[in-house]
Design a protein around this motif. Structure first.
Motif, PDB file in Angstrom:
ATOM      1  N   ILE A   5       0.772  -1.090  -0.044  1.00  0.00           N
ATOM      2  CA  ILE A   5       0.124   0.015  -0.100  1.00  0.00           C
ATOM      3  C   ILE A   5       0.723   1.066   0.105  1.00  0.00           C
ATOM      4  CG2 ILE A   5      -2.016  -1.343   0.906  1.00  0.00           C
ATOM      5  CD1 ILE A   5      -0.966   0.122   3.809  1.00  0.00           C
ATOM      6  N   ARG A   6       2.033   0.934  -0.287  1.00  0.00           N
ATOM      7  CA  ARG A   6       3.039   2.292  -0.179  1.00  0.00           C
ATOM      8  C   ARG A   6       2.445   3.512  -1.332  1.00  0.00           C
ATOM      9  NH1 ARG A   6       8.576  -0.644  -1.104  1.00  0.00           N
ATOM     10  NH2 ARG A   6       7.228  -1.655  -2.391  1.00  0.00           N
ATOM     11  N   MET A   7       2.209   3.085  -2.330  1.00  0.00           N
ATOM     12  CA  MET A   7       1.953   3.965  -3.374  1.00  0.00           C
ATOM     13  C   MET A   7       0.620   4.633  -2.992  1.00  0.00           C
ATOM     14  SD  MET A   7       1.019   3.352  -7.427  1.00  0.00           S
ATOM     15  CE  MET A   7       0.504   4.319  -8.408  1.00  0.00           C
ATOM     16  N   SER A   8      -0.400   3.872  -2.587  1.00  0.00           N
ATOM     17  CA  SER A   8      -1.671   4.596  -2.159  1.00  0.00           C
ATOM     18  C   SER A   8      -1.455   5.470  -0.945  1.00  0.00           C
ATOM     19  CB  SER A   8      -2.779   3.372  -1.783  1.00  0.00           C
ATOM     20  OG  SER A   8      -3.950   3.806  -1.075  1.00  0.00           O
ATOM     21  N   ARG A   9      -0.791   5.057  -0.221  1.00  0.00           N
ATOM     22  CA  ARG A   9      -0.429   6.108   1.183  1.00  0.00           C
ATOM     23  C   ARG A   9       0.320   7.284   0.599  1.00  0.00           C
ATOM     24  NH1 ARG A   9       1.939   2.370   5.988  1.00  0.00           N
ATOM     25  NH2 ARG A   9      -0.197   1.864   6.927  1.00  0.00           N
ATOM     26  N   MET A  10       1.293   7.287  -0.306  1.00  0.00           N
ATOM     27  CA  MET A  10       2.039   8.333  -0.917  1.00  0.00           C
ATOM     28  C   MET A  10       1.035   9.172  -1.535  1.00  0.00           C
ATOM     29  SD  MET A  10       4.761   8.565   0.473  1.00  0.00           S
ATOM     30  CE  MET A  10       3.776   7.955   2.146  1.00  0.00           C
ATOM     31  N   LEU A  11       0.086   8.636  -2.413  1.00  0.00           N
ATOM     32  CA  LEU A  11      -0.802   9.588  -3.260  1.00  0.00           C
ATOM     33  C   LEU A  11      -1.659  10.226  -2.298  1.00  0.00           C
ATOM     34  CD1 LEU A  11      -1.593   6.736  -5.809  1.00  0.00           C
ATOM     35  CD2 LEU A  11      -0.565   9.101  -6.364  1.00  0.00           C
ATOM     36  N   HIS A  12      -2.100   9.590  -1.068  1.00  0.00           N
ATOM     37  CA  HIS A  12      -2.844  10.172  -0.008  1.00  0.00           C
ATOM     38  C   HIS A  12      -2.252  11.308   0.581  1.00  0.00           C
ATOM     39  CE1 HIS A  12      -5.224   9.062   4.073  1.00  0.00           C
ATOM     40  NE2 HIS A  12      -4.733  10.387   3.920  1.00  0.00           N
ATOM     41  N   VAL A  13      -0.984  11.367   0.902  1.00  0.00           N
ATOM     42  CA  VAL A  13      -0.294  12.248   1.619  1.00  0.00           C
ATOM     43  C   VAL A  13      -0.032  13.651   0.489  1.00  0.00           C
ATOM     44  CG1 VAL A  13       2.196  12.845   2.257  1.00  0.00           C
ATOM     45  CG2 VAL A  13       1.203  10.727   3.031  1.00  0.00           C
ATOM     46  N   LEU A  14       0.347  13.160  -0.667  1.00  0.00           N
ATOM     47  CA  LEU A  14       0.530  14.446  -1.879  1.00  0.00           C
ATOM     48  C   LEU A  14      -0.662  15.074  -1.792  1.00  0.00           C
ATOM     49  CD1 LEU A  14       2.520  12.391  -4.494  1.00  0.00           C
ATOM     50  CD2 LEU A  14       3.411  13.948  -2.591  1.00  0.00           C
ATOM     51  N   ILE A  15      -1.754  14.475  -1.806  1.00  0.00           N
ATOM     52  CA  ILE A  15      -3.152  15.160  -1.884  1.00  0.00           C
ATOM     53  C   ILE A  15      -3.208  16.180  -0.709  1.00  0.00           C
ATOM     54  CG2 ILE A  15      -5.588  15.140  -2.028  1.00  0.00           C
ATOM     55  CD1 ILE A  15      -5.120  12.427  -3.982  1.00  0.00           C
ATOM     56  N   HIS A  16      -3.087  15.547   0.348  1.00  0.00           N
ATOM     57  CA  HIS A  16      -3.065  16.351   1.741  1.00  0.00           C
ATOM     58  C   HIS A  16      -2.212  17.470   1.791  1.00  0.00           C
ATOM     59  CE1 HIS A  16      -6.309  14.816   4.289  1.00  0.00           C
ATOM     60  NE2 HIS A  16      -6.130  13.575   3.999  1.00  0.00           N
ATOM     61  N   MET A  17      -1.069  17.356   1.264  1.00  0.00           N
ATOM     62  CA  MET A  17       0.006  18.452   1.232  1.00  0.00           C
ATOM     63  C   MET A  17      -0.498  19.471   0.247  1.00  0.00           C
ATOM     64  SD  MET A  17       3.568  16.099   1.134  1.00  0.00           S
ATOM     65  CE  MET A  17       4.780  17.357   1.293  1.00  0.00           C
ATOM     66  N   ASP A  18      -1.005  19.053  -0.993  1.00  0.00           N
ATOM     67  CA  ASP A  18      -1.575  20.104  -1.773  1.00  0.00           C
ATOM     68  C   ASP A  18      -2.778  20.925  -1.254  1.00  0.00           C
ATOM     69  OD1 ASP A  18      -1.081  21.209  -4.581  1.00  0.00           O
ATOM     70  OD2 ASP A  18      -3.165  20.553  -4.545  1.00  0.00           O
ATOM     71  N   ARG A  19      -3.655  20.177  -0.692  1.00  0.00           N
ATOM     72  CA  ARG A  19      -4.968  20.623  -0.338  1.00  0.00           C
ATOM     73  C   ARG A  19      -4.979  21.392   1.044  1.00  0.00           C
ATOM     74  NH1 ARG A  19      -5.200  19.848  -5.445  1.00  0.00           N
ATOM     75  NH2 ARG A  19      -7.186  19.421  -6.384  1.00  0.00           N
ATOM     76  N   HIS A  20      -4.242  20.647   2.039  1.00  0.00           N
ATOM     77  CA  HIS A  20      -4.542  21.009   3.294  1.00  0.00           C
ATOM     78  C   HIS A  20      -3.145  21.677   4.186  1.00  0.00           C
ATOM     79  CE1 HIS A  20      -7.549  17.936   2.366  1.00  0.00           C
ATOM     80  NE2 HIS A  20      -8.234  18.646   2.601  1.00  0.00           N
ATOM     81  N   VAL A  21      -2.006  21.126   3.922  1.00  0.00           N
ATOM     82  CA  VAL A  21      -1.035  21.641   4.618  1.00  0.00           C
ATOM     83  C   VAL A  21       0.107  22.074   3.768  1.00  0.00           C
ATOM     84  CG1 VAL A  21      -1.414  20.520   6.969  1.00  0.00           C
ATOM     85  CG2 VAL A  21      -0.300  19.305   5.090  1.00  0.00           C
ATOM     86  N   GLU A  22       0.837  22.978   3.901  1.00  0.00           N
ATOM     87  CA  GLU A  22       2.043  23.545   2.864  1.00  0.00           C
ATOM     88  C   GLU A  22       3.267  22.516   3.039  1.00  0.00           C
ATOM     89  OE1 GLU A  22       4.763  27.367   1.959  1.00  0.00           O
ATOM     90  OE2 GLU A  22       2.503  27.451   2.095  1.00  0.00           O
ATOM     91  N   THR A  23       3.485  22.629   4.592  1.00  0.00           N
ATOM     92  CA  THR A  23       4.809  21.771   5.165  1.00  0.00           C
ATOM     93  C   THR A  23       4.365  20.901   6.290  1.00  0.00           C
ATOM     94  OG1 THR A  23       6.085  23.884   4.747  1.00  0.00           O
ATOM     95  CG2 THR A  23       6.953  22.126   6.153  1.00  0.00           C
ATOM     96  N   VAL A  24       4.805  19.721   6.084  1.00  0.00           N
ATOM     97  CA  VAL A  24       4.314  18.425   6.987  1.00  0.00           C
ATOM     98  C   VAL A  24       5.674  17.860   7.525  1.00  0.00           C
ATOM     99  CG1 VAL A  24       3.679  17.030   5.166  1.00  0.00           C
ATOM    100  CG2 VAL A  24       2.649  16.641   7.408  1.00  0.00           C
ATOM    101  N   THR A  25       5.555  17.330   8.730  1.00  0.00           N
ATOM    102  CA  THR A  25       6.675  16.501   9.285  1.00  0.00           C
ATOM    103  C   THR A  25       6.383  15.195   9.024  1.00  0.00           C
ATOM    104  OG1 THR A  25       5.720  16.553  11.324  1.00  0.00           O
ATOM    105  CG2 THR A  25       7.087  18.246  10.931  1.00  0.00           C
ATOM    106  N   SER A  26       7.635  14.527   9.023  1.00  0.00           N
ATOM    107  CA  SER A  26       7.409  12.899   9.040  1.00  0.00           C
ATOM    108  C   SER A  26       6.583  12.261   9.990  1.00  0.00           C
ATOM    109  CB  SER A  26       8.996  12.349   9.026  1.00  0.00           C
ATOM    110  OG  SER A  26       9.716  12.593   8.028  1.00  0.00           O
ATOM    111  N   GLU A  27       6.687  13.013  11.377  1.00  0.00           N
ATOM    112  CA  GLU A  27       5.755  12.476  12.528  1.00  0.00           C
ATOM    113  C   GLU A  27       4.192  12.780  12.106  1.00  0.00           C
ATOM    114  OE1 GLU A  27       8.597  14.318  12.800  1.00  0.00           O
ATOM    115  OE2 GLU A  27       9.829  12.639  13.560  1.00  0.00           O
TER     116      GLU A  27
END
Length: 157
Positions: A5-27
Motif C-alpha cells: 500500500i506504499r503507493m496508495s499511502r503516498m498518493l494520499h499524503v501528496l493530496i493532503h500536502m497540496d490541499r491542506h498543509v504546506e509543510t508537514v513533518t514525518s511525524e
C-alpha cells in the motif's frame, strides 16, 4: 498475501500536502497513515529523489511539494515508492526442465508483461491532480446530499 500500500499511502499524503498543509513533518505524516516516521522518511526520500518533494530540517521544517499535482503522474509515484511488484502470480523462481511448466511460465510471463505495460501507460496519463479532483467532487457530493430527508432514499448513492 498482504497488499503493498506504499503507493496508495503516498498518493494520499501528496493530496493532503497540496490541499491542506504546506509543510508537514514525518511525524505528522506517520500519524495520518498509521505507520512509523522512519518508514515515512524512507518513502518521502523516494519522492524527493524524483523531485516531487523537498525537505527542510529544523524548527518549522518538514516536507513540501516541489511541483504541482498536475505535473506528477501515478507512474512517477509508483517509481518513487520503489516500483513494487504489481502481480502476485507468475512463474516459478527455479527454472524447470519440464516442457509443460516452460509453456505455462512463458504464457504467464508474456501476459503479465503485456498487462504491466498497459497499466504503466495508464499510470503515466493520470495525474495526482486527477485524484485530488475526484476527492473534491466526492466531498462536494457528500455536502450537497442529505441522508436525513425522505428524498435522499430515492437518489442513487
Amino acid at each position: 498475501m498482504r497488499r503493498d500500500i506504499r503507493m496508495s499511502r503516498m498518493l494520499h499524503v501528496l493530496i493532503h500536502m497540496d490541499r491542506h498543509v504546506e509543510t508537514v513533518t514525518s511525524e505528522q505524516i506517520s500519524k495520518m497513515i498509521s505507520t512509523n516516521p522512519v518508514v515515512v522518511r524512507r518513502l518521502m526520500g523516494g519522492l524527493r529523489q524524483r523531485g516531487i518533494v523537498a525537505s527542510e530540517k529544523g524548527h518549522g521544517g518538514g516536507w513540501k511539494l516541489t511541483q504541482p499535482l498536475t505535473e506528477i503522474s501515478l507512474y512517477d509515484v509508483y517509481q518513487a515508492v520503489g516500483a513494487p511488484p504489481l502481480f502476485n502470480i507468475g512463474s516459478n523462481a527455479e527454472p524447470s526442465e519440464c516442457l509443460v511448466e516452460k509453456a505455462v511460465d512463458a504464457q504467464i510471463d508474456s501476459s503479465l508483461k503485456e498487462a504491466e505495460a498497459r497499466l504503466f501507460e495508464q499510470f503515466s496519463h493520470i495525474s495526482v491532480e486527477d485524484l485530488a479532483q475526484d476527492f473534491e467532487n466526492r466531498l462536494e457530493e457528500k455536502h450537497n446530499s442529505s441522508t436525513c430527508t425522505p428524498e435522499a432514499f430515492d437518489q442513487p448513492h
